[in-house]
Write a protein that holds these residues in place. Structure first.
Motif, PDB file in Angstrom:
ATOM      1  N   SER A 148     -17.744 -11.268  12.534  1.00  0.00           N
ATOM      2  CA  SER A 148     -16.667 -10.792  11.658  1.00  0.00           C
ATOM      3  C   SER A 148     -16.478 -11.637  10.399  1.00  0.00           C
ATOM      4  O   SER A 148     -16.222 -11.071   9.322  1.00  0.00           O
ATOM      5  CB  SER A 148     -15.355 -10.698  12.437  1.00  0.00           C
ATOM      6  OG  SER A 148     -14.967 -11.967  12.933  1.00  0.00           O
ATOM      7  N   PRO A 149     -16.600 -12.981  10.443  1.00  0.00           N
ATOM      8  CA  PRO A 149     -16.476 -13.748   9.192  1.00  0.00           C
ATOM      9  C   PRO A 149     -17.566 -13.423   8.176  1.00  0.00           C
ATOM     10  O   PRO A 149     -17.342 -13.477   6.967  1.00  0.00           O
ATOM     11  CB  PRO A 149     -16.576 -15.205   9.657  1.00  0.00           C
ATOM     12  CG  PRO A 149     -16.194 -15.185  11.080  1.00  0.00           C
ATOM     13  CD  PRO A 149     -16.705 -13.885  11.601  1.00  0.00           C
ATOM     14  N   SER A 170     -11.380 -16.353   6.295  1.00  0.00           N
ATOM     15  CA  SER A 170     -11.297 -15.807   7.653  1.00  0.00           C
ATOM     16  C   SER A 170     -12.464 -16.297   8.505  1.00  0.00           C
ATOM     17  O   SER A 170     -13.623 -16.235   8.092  1.00  0.00           O
ATOM     18  CB  SER A 170     -11.292 -14.274   7.618  1.00  0.00           C
ATOM     19  OG  SER A 170     -10.160 -13.797   6.932  1.00  0.00           O
ATOM     20  N   ASN A 171     -12.143 -16.757   9.704  1.00  0.00           N
ATOM     21  CA  ASN A 171     -13.148 -17.327  10.595  1.00  0.00           C
ATOM     22  C   ASN A 171     -13.214 -16.534  11.902  1.00  0.00           C
ATOM     23  O   ASN A 171     -12.519 -15.515  12.062  1.00  0.00           O
ATOM     24  CB  ASN A 171     -12.835 -18.792  10.873  1.00  0.00           C
ATOM     25  CG  ASN A 171     -14.089 -19.607  11.136  1.00  0.00           C
ATOM     26  OD1 ASN A 171     -15.047 -19.109  11.711  1.00  0.00           O
ATOM     27  ND2 ASN A 171     -14.079 -20.852  10.707  1.00  0.00           N
ATOM     28  N   THR A 172     -14.025 -17.008  12.832  1.00  0.00           N
ATOM     29  CA  THR A 172     -14.231 -16.307  14.100  1.00  0.00           C
ATOM     30  C   THR A 172     -12.914 -16.077  14.837  1.00  0.00           C
ATOM     31  O   THR A 172     -12.589 -14.957  15.236  1.00  0.00           O
ATOM     32  CB  THR A 172     -15.186 -17.121  14.993  1.00  0.00           C
ATOM     33  OG1 THR A 172     -16.414 -17.314  14.299  1.00  0.00           O
ATOM     34  CG2 THR A 172     -15.455 -16.388  16.295  1.00  0.00           C
ATOM     35  N   ILE A 173     -12.147 -17.133  15.031  1.00  0.00           N
ATOM     36  CA  ILE A 173     -10.856 -17.033  15.698  1.00  0.00           C
ATOM     37  C   ILE A 173      -9.729 -17.016  14.678  1.00  0.00           C
ATOM     38  O   ILE A 173      -8.691 -16.393  14.887  1.00  0.00           O
ATOM     39  CB  ILE A 173     -10.674 -18.188  16.704  1.00  0.00           C
ATOM     40  CG1 ILE A 173     -11.810 -18.161  17.737  1.00  0.00           C
ATOM     41  CG2 ILE A 173      -9.328 -18.106  17.404  1.00  0.00           C
ATOM     42  CD1 ILE A 173     -11.777 -19.309  18.710  1.00  0.00           C
ATOM     43  N   GLY A 174      -9.919 -17.699  13.564  1.00  0.00           N
ATOM     44  CA  GLY A 174      -8.922 -17.705  12.502  1.00  0.00           C
ATOM     45  C   GLY A 174      -7.828 -18.730  12.690  1.00  0.00           C
ATOM     46  O   GLY A 174      -6.667 -18.467  12.375  1.00  0.00           O
ATOM     47  N   LEU A 175      -8.182 -19.916  13.212  1.00  0.00           N
ATOM     48  CA  LEU A 175      -7.195 -20.964  13.424  1.00  0.00           C
ATOM     49  C   LEU A 175      -6.834 -21.644  12.110  1.00  0.00           C
ATOM     50  O   LEU A 175      -7.600 -21.639  11.146  1.00  0.00           O
ATOM     51  CB  LEU A 175      -7.731 -22.006  14.409  1.00  0.00           C
ATOM     52  CG  LEU A 175      -8.078 -21.505  15.820  1.00  0.00           C
ATOM     53  CD1 LEU A 175      -8.711 -22.628  16.629  1.00  0.00           C
ATOM     54  CD2 LEU A 175      -6.845 -20.972  16.523  1.00  0.00           C
ATOM     55  N   ILE A 176      -5.648 -22.249  12.093  1.00  0.00           N
ATOM     56  CA  ILE A 176      -5.207 -23.058  10.968  1.00  0.00           C
ATOM     57  C   ILE A 176      -5.349 -24.529  11.355  1.00  0.00           C
ATOM     58  O   ILE A 176      -4.826 -24.946  12.392  1.00  0.00           O
ATOM     59  CB  ILE A 176      -3.749 -22.757  10.583  1.00  0.00           C
ATOM     60  CG1 ILE A 176      -3.569 -21.258  10.328  1.00  0.00           C
ATOM     61  CG2 ILE A 176      -3.334 -23.562   9.360  1.00  0.00           C
ATOM     62  CD1 ILE A 176      -4.402 -20.728   9.183  1.00  0.00           C
ATOM     63  N   TYR A 177      -6.062 -25.300  10.536  1.00  0.00           N
ATOM     64  CA  TYR A 177      -6.299 -26.711  10.815  1.00  0.00           C
ATOM     65  C   TYR A 177      -5.456 -27.573   9.861  1.00  0.00           C
ATOM     66  O   TYR A 177      -5.103 -27.135   8.760  1.00  0.00           O
ATOM     67  CB  TYR A 177      -7.778 -27.051  10.649  1.00  0.00           C
ATOM     68  CG  TYR A 177      -8.679 -26.291  11.594  1.00  0.00           C
ATOM     69  CD1 TYR A 177      -9.018 -26.810  12.826  1.00  0.00           C
ATOM     70  CD2 TYR A 177      -9.183 -25.031  11.243  1.00  0.00           C
ATOM     71  CE1 TYR A 177      -9.840 -26.111  13.700  1.00  0.00           C
ATOM     72  CE2 TYR A 177     -10.003 -24.321  12.108  1.00  0.00           C
ATOM     73  CZ  TYR A 177     -10.330 -24.865  13.339  1.00  0.00           C
ATOM     74  OH  TYR A 177     -11.134 -24.171  14.197  1.00  0.00           O
ATOM     75  N   THR A 196     -17.008 -20.536  17.039  1.00  0.00           N
ATOM     76  CA  THR A 196     -17.927 -19.674  17.794  1.00  0.00           C
ATOM     77  C   THR A 196     -18.224 -20.279  19.162  1.00  0.00           C
ATOM     78  O   THR A 196     -18.266 -19.566  20.173  1.00  0.00           O
ATOM     79  CB  THR A 196     -19.232 -19.469  17.007  1.00  0.00           C
ATOM     80  OG1 THR A 196     -18.939 -18.881  15.739  1.00  0.00           O
ATOM     81  CG2 THR A 196     -20.175 -18.555  17.769  1.00  0.00           C
ATOM     82  N   ILE A 197     -18.421 -21.598  19.208  1.00  0.00           N
ATOM     83  CA  ILE A 197     -18.658 -22.281  20.489  1.00  0.00           C
ATOM     84  C   ILE A 197     -17.449 -22.136  21.399  1.00  0.00           C
ATOM     85  O   ILE A 197     -17.577 -21.870  22.598  1.00  0.00           O
ATOM     86  CB  ILE A 197     -18.991 -23.771  20.249  1.00  0.00           C
ATOM     87  CG1 ILE A 197     -20.360 -23.902  19.550  1.00  0.00           C
ATOM     88  CG2 ILE A 197     -18.997 -24.540  21.568  1.00  0.00           C
ATOM     89  CD1 ILE A 197     -20.695 -25.318  19.138  1.00  0.00           C
ATOM     90  N   VAL A 198     -16.262 -22.302  20.830  1.00  0.00           N
ATOM     91  CA  VAL A 198     -15.031 -22.144  21.606  1.00  0.00           C
ATOM     92  C   VAL A 198     -14.921 -20.723  22.156  1.00  0.00           C
ATOM     93  O   VAL A 198     -14.559 -20.517  23.323  1.00  0.00           O
ATOM     94  CB  VAL A 198     -13.799 -22.472  20.732  1.00  0.00           C
ATOM     95  CG1 VAL A 198     -12.510 -22.090  21.465  1.00  0.00           C
ATOM     96  CG2 VAL A 198     -13.778 -23.953  20.376  1.00  0.00           C
ATOM     97  N   LEU A 199     -15.275 -19.736  21.351  1.00  0.00           N
ATOM     98  CA  LEU A 199     -15.213 -18.339  21.779  1.00  0.00           C
ATOM     99  C   LEU A 199     -16.190 -18.068  22.920  1.00  0.00           C
ATOM    100  O   LEU A 199     -15.858 -17.370  23.883  1.00  0.00           O
ATOM    101  CB  LEU A 199     -15.524 -17.418  20.597  1.00  0.00           C
ATOM    102  CG  LEU A 199     -15.402 -15.915  20.838  1.00  0.00           C
ATOM    103  CD1 LEU A 199     -13.962 -15.549  21.187  1.00  0.00           C
ATOM    104  CD2 LEU A 199     -15.861 -15.136  19.614  1.00  0.00           C
ATOM    105  N   ILE A 200     -17.376 -18.640  22.838  1.00  0.00           N
ATOM    106  CA  ILE A 200     -18.374 -18.468  23.903  1.00  0.00           C
ATOM    107  C   ILE A 200     -17.885 -19.106  25.198  1.00  0.00           C
ATOM    108  O   ILE A 200     -18.041 -18.536  26.289  1.00  0.00           O
ATOM    109  CB  ILE A 200     -19.728 -19.058  23.468  1.00  0.00           C
ATOM    110  CG1 ILE A 200     -20.324 -18.237  22.310  1.00  0.00           C
ATOM    111  CG2 ILE A 200     -20.704 -19.100  24.635  1.00  0.00           C
ATOM    112  CD1 ILE A 200     -21.565 -18.855  21.703  1.00  0.00           C
TER     113      ILE A 200
END
Length: 412
Positions: A148-149, A170-177, A196-200
């Motif tokens: 999606s990104p 916009s990123n894979t999960i879309g977190l704010i750092y 992406t690693i976190v999503l996997i």
């Protein structure tokens, strides 16, 4: 007894590849300097999801004035914590699950030796097929969210801070750092790989429990189906025997029936123990799937009415909606087939050649039929609510009504 490939109802090699076998049997895992590598990997998985939950909370705090994003992040934190709970559940009950697995998932569990062995091959194929279907759904969600990104290259999330408005790509999960948008966008690929690693990891933790549920239900179904076929075959090849031979064969049939009854009772005992630990989690599982099925359309509707809905975000919500619906269907379907097979045991007994057997055989047959009728061992989430296909239909109908009401309320 050992759970070996040739004696396993489920695909043991497949379970080892996914890590489920090592999760319930950590003592068999690879060790480095006397430290279990798989257990370290499991702990890392949980730690990653805990960090995800913390970052989602920070993202909610950063977007405190954006209702849409709070809605989105709330689903994320719910999903991440539920995945952690699934892993914790399996690790906590690993001993009970292993005890069930190396007995009920083995073809050597039954004492009766004249069972049809071909049925176990069907069970293994069916178990592998359903597991791969489950993997396909979760993998498709991970694949699209990961892409999606790239598909929405020019999409940015604007966050208002005290020192200005930051625009994060916009990123894979879309977190704010806790970094500036300049730093984030400059090293976007690094954050992309991390998310992406976190999503996997999240998908793997969610899917592992599906393997448990599929393996348990298929094993119970086919062990009972094996006994049912043996019940049906009792006395059928003795219909043209003489009176003396009939007496001898009736004694043998009684002996076989007693062994089959013992096998059935052993299955019910294992089934009862497994249902006891699965019952609270199944309740949470059904509630979680229902929650996601209802909230995903509501979130799509909210973004649409606010004019911020894009095709990429729509699909990011649509694919999980389909997956959670299929996951709820799978849960209800698996417990339904176990219930149906359990209820068919009396018909299998009636299909035997009981009319040519002795009075003792008929009395024993009637006794086990009464015991089967009295045995009400089914997966329930309340005193009256069973987990079956009727429940799936009711949940989907309720979800449709809730979404319809929300659509009407948003429209007015």
């Amino acid at each position: 007894m050992d759970l070996q490939d040739e004696h396993s109802i489920i695909n043991l090699k497949f379970m080892k590849i996914t890590g489920f076998y090592q999760l319930i049997r950590p003592s068999d895992g690879l060790k480095l300097f006397n430290v279990n590598i798989y257990m370290i990997a499991f702990i890392v998985h949980i730690f990653i999801l805990i960090l995800l939950s913390i970052m989602v909370l920070y993202s909610i705090y950063s977007c405190i004035n954006d209702v849409n994003q709070i809605f989105n992040y709330s689903l994320m934190i719910f999903g991440s914590n539920f995945a952690i709970y699934k892993y914790y559940f399996i690790i906590k009950n690993a001993k009970t699950i292993w005890n069930f697995a190396h007995n009920m998932m083995s073809t050597n569990f039954l004492c009766y030796k004249d069972h049809t062995k071909e049925i176990y091959k069907v069970a293994r194929t069916r178990c592998s097929t359903i597991t791969l279907i489950s993997l396909a759904f979760w993998s498709f969600v991970v694949l699209y969210w990961s892409l999606s990104p790239i598909l929405s290259n020019n999409s940015y999330l604007k966050v208002k801070f005290e020192n200005g408005i930051f625009s994060y790509r916009s990123n894979t999960i879309g977190l704010i750092y806790p970094v500036t948008d300049t730093f984030y966008n400059k090293y976007f690929h690094v954050f992309y790989i991390i998310e992406t690693i976190v999503l996997i990891c999240w998908a793997q933790m969610v899917w592992v429990f599906d393997i448990l549920m599929i393996s348990v239900c298929i094993s119970i179904e086919y062990q009972l189906k094996t006994i049912a076929e043996s019940y049906s075959g009792l006395g059928l090849n003795h219909s043209e025997l003489t009176s003396n031979n009939k007496s001898t064969k009736s004694v043998e049939a009684i002996s076989d029936l007693e062994v089959l009854i013992q096998d059935q009772q052993h299955i019910y005992e294992k089934m009862k123990n497994m249902y006891q630990i699965l019952k609270p989690f199944t309740f949470i599982q059904v509630a979680a799937d229902s929650f996601q099925i209802i909230l995903q359309p509501c979130m799509i509707l909210k973004f649409y009415l606010d004019g911020s809905l894009t095709l990429t975000f729509f699909l990011k919500c649509l694919f999980p909606e389909i997956t959670y619906s299929c996951h709820l269907f799978l849960t209800c379907y698996l417990y339904s087939i176990v219930n149906e097979q359990k209820e068919s045991m009396n018909f299998a007994l009636y299909s035997s050649n009981w009319t040519d057997m002795s009075i003792k055989f008929k009395k024993l047959l009637l006794l086990i039929m009464r015991m089967n009728n009295a045995e009400n061992l089914k997966m329930k989430i309340s005193m009256k609510r069973m987990v079956n296909m009727e429940m799936f239909a009711d949940i989907m109908h309720t979800a449709y009504r809730i979404v319809s009401v929300m659509m009407n309320s948003y429209s007015t």
